[in-house]
Scaffold this active site. Structure first.
Site, mmCIF file in Angstrom:
data_model
loop_
_atom_site.group_PDB
_atom_site.id
_atom_site.type_symbol
_atom_site.label_atom_id
_atom_site.label_comp_id
_atom_site.label_asym_id
_atom_site.label_seq_id
_atom_site.Cartn_x
_atom_site.Cartn_y
_atom_site.Cartn_z
ATOM 1 N N HIS A 208 1.917 -4.620 -5.250
ATOM 2 C CA HIS A 208 0.781 -3.867 -5.241
ATOM 3 C C HIS A 208 -0.258 -4.076 -6.357
ATOM 4 C CE1 HIS A 208 -1.335 0.021 -5.424
ATOM 5 N NE2 HIS A 208 -1.248 0.153 -4.204
ATOM 6 N N CYS A 246 -4.083 -3.742 -1.060
ATOM 7 C CA CYS A 246 -4.163 -2.216 -1.080
ATOM 8 C C CYS A 246 -5.786 -2.614 -1.210
ATOM 9 C CB CYS A 246 -3.510 -1.484 -2.411
ATOM 10 S SG CYS A 246 -4.495 0.016 -2.304
ATOM 11 N N HIS A 275 -2.380 -1.714 2.754
ATOM 12 C CA HIS A 275 -2.547 -0.252 2.324
ATOM 13 C C HIS A 275 -4.214 -0.058 2.682
ATOM 14 C CE1 HIS A 275 0.772 0.614 -0.798
ATOM 15 N NE2 HIS A 275 1.244 0.569 0.243
ATOM 16 N N ASP A 320 -3.817 4.855 3.492
ATOM 17 C CA ASP A 320 -3.467 5.064 2.254
ATOM 18 C C ASP A 320 -4.070 6.774 1.673
ATOM 19 O OD1 ASP A 320 -2.241 4.557 -0.292
ATOM 20 O OD2 ASP A 320 -3.491 3.267 -0.962
ATOM 21 N N HIS A 321 -4.075 6.936 0.466
ATOM 22 C CA HIS A 321 -4.346 8.390 -0.018
ATOM 23 C C HIS A 321 -5.355 8.782 0.761
ATOM 24 C CE1 HIS A 321 -3.656 6.471 -4.279
ATOM 25 N NE2 HIS A 321 -2.718 6.302 -3.566
ATOM 26 N N TYR A 334 -1.474 12.703 -0.725
ATOM 27 C CA TYR A 334 -0.637 12.165 0.074
ATOM 28 C C TYR A 334 -0.216 13.278 1.330
ATOM 29 C CZ TYR A 334 0.423 7.667 -1.680
ATOM 30 O OH TYR A 334 0.373 6.189 -1.737
HETATM 31 C C1 DNO Z 1 0.128 4.478 -4.577
HETATM 32 C C2 DNO Z 1 1.116 3.663 -3.979
HETATM 33 C C3 DNO Z 1 1.881 3.003 -5.243
HETATM 34 C C4 DNO Z 1 2.634 1.881 -4.857
HETATM 35 C C5 DNO Z 1 3.741 1.493 -5.955
HETATM 36 C C6 DNO Z 1 4.442 0.219 -5.750
HETATM 37 O O1 DNO Z 1 -0.669 5.306 -4.051
HETATM 38 O O2 DNO Z 1 0.584 2.748 -3.143
HETATM 39 O O3 DNO Z 1 2.557 4.245 -5.722
HETATM 40 O O4 DNO Z 1 3.636 2.312 -4.000
HETATM 41 O O5 DNO Z 1 2.451 1.036 -6.940
HETATM 42 O O6 DNO Z 1 5.115 0.080 -6.536
#
Ligand code: DNO
Length: 359
Positions: A208, A246, A275, A320-321, A334
């Protein structure tokens, strides 16, 4: 492409598997077993039970996130070998339970980091994660940890596990002697030990990106640009040594051209999972998280999905978020609603792209 949703596990998430099962076009989870600290072996029975529980809810789980790398590995201390052995055992246990991708990061000390976990968006009264580098400069590492812990609505955020935080000062001191080259050297050492095992058991490691996409508190960071990832994929040349692309983490810096990065690593078959989200730039090293829709932020989600399509992306993806909307209270970033909207939007873009490319 398989569409998934991040879930933290019973007791660690306010969202239920039933709710996730009801999101249209979502095949399963990017899961996590939040109860294990970095460096611990994730026991086989616990993973088996977890996978069974998710499957019984009608969902798959082939991706596990946040299998955190112990700080001693990143710092290259003599104790790292024991922690690497533990990590390898966790890889073997996960593979035995049908896991195909492990998402991890190599950020010293901190996982993703924000200066405000619930910044109100004045236009519509929702709130989202927010970052301002100037605010961060006015804070000590201890202060940001305290604030984040206090404002997480009772949940532990990834990377902020109480066990790790006790060590904060000692660890920050050791990092004073570790520059980017040294960190890369330690990273390579780790990959050289684990990737052959991943190849043997059919797991792909997906790193990531650093989030935000620049160093914080003077700590070295080596995973936030195309050049950085070129170095990482070359450390061990194998599809098992891949990326978790991401868009929001990389996209926090306008210097990163996300569709171009997707094309670059997609053509090399080095993107194991993605992501996908949007960000809104508010100034230099200052941003907030926006709804997924292209017009609401500074990333073009259509171009992003097109780049995945054109490089025949066949991995796992998730929204994602999201913002907190409709008065939801949950883990910052989340919640259920905005992420479900994002998921549906990404699926819509994908259907349109697939159909418009039919001959
Ligand atoms: C954040 C996530 C991260 C990810 C970690 C992997 O929102 O995408 O917490 O899962 O960095 O280690």
């Amino acid at each position: 492409m398989k569409m998934t949703f991040r879930w933290y596990g019973e007791g660690f998430d306010n969202i239920t598997l039933k709710q996730i099962r009801q999101i249209p076009g979502c095949s399963g989870l990017m899961g996590v077993l939040d109860q294990y600290a970095a460096g611990e072996v994730w026991p086989l029975e616990a993973i088996q039970e977890y996978v069974k529980h998710v499957n019984e809810a009608g969902l798959e789980v082939e991706v596990i996130e946040s299998v955190n790398v112990h700080e001693d590995i990143k710092m290259g201390l003599p104790s790292r070998d024991q922690y690497i052995d533990n990590y390898i055992q966790t890889i073997r246990n996960l593979a035995q339970c049908g896991i195909k991708v492990i998402v991890y990061n190599f950020m010293p000390v901190f996982d993703w980091l924000r200066t405000d976990l619930a910044r109100e968006i004045p236009e519509d009264g929702s709130n989202s994660l927010y970052y301002d580098d100037e605010d961060l400069r006015g804070m000590t590492p201890m202060k940001i940890v305290e604030e984040t812990t206090k404002n997480s609505n009772g949940f532990t955020l990834p990377g902020w596990e109480p066990d790790r935080l006790k060590e904060l000062e000692r660890v920050l001191n050791i990092y004073k002697d570790i520059d980017e080259d040294k960190l890369r050297e330690n990273y390579k050492y780790f990959l050289e030990k684990i990737i052959p095992v991943c190849e043997e058991v059919g797991i792909r490691m997906a790193v990531h990106p650093d989030d935000p996409a620049w160093p914080v508190f003077g700590l070295p960071r080596v995973a936030h640009s195309q050049e950085d990832f070129d170095k990482i994929v070359q450390m061990v040349d194998s599809p098992a040594n891949s990326l978790c692309l991401c868009t929001g983490s990389l996209g926090s810096s306008p210097d990163n051209n996300i569709p171009q990065i997707i094309r670059h690593f997609g053509q090399m078959n080095r993107i194991a999972c993605a992501h996908v989200r949007n960000v809104k730039y508010l100034g230099f090293k200052k941003f907030r998280e926006a709804p997924h829709l292209s017009s609401e932020g500074d990333l073009d989600l259509y171009e992003i999905m097109l780049a995945f399509y054109e490089t025949s992306f066949d991995g796992y993806i998730r929204p994602d978020h999201g913002r907190m909307i409709w008065d939801e209270v949950g883990r910052p970033g989340y919640g259920l609603y905005d992420r479900a909207l994002g998921l549906t939007y990404i699926n819509g873009l994908w259907e349109a792209i697939v159909k418009s490319h039919r001959k």
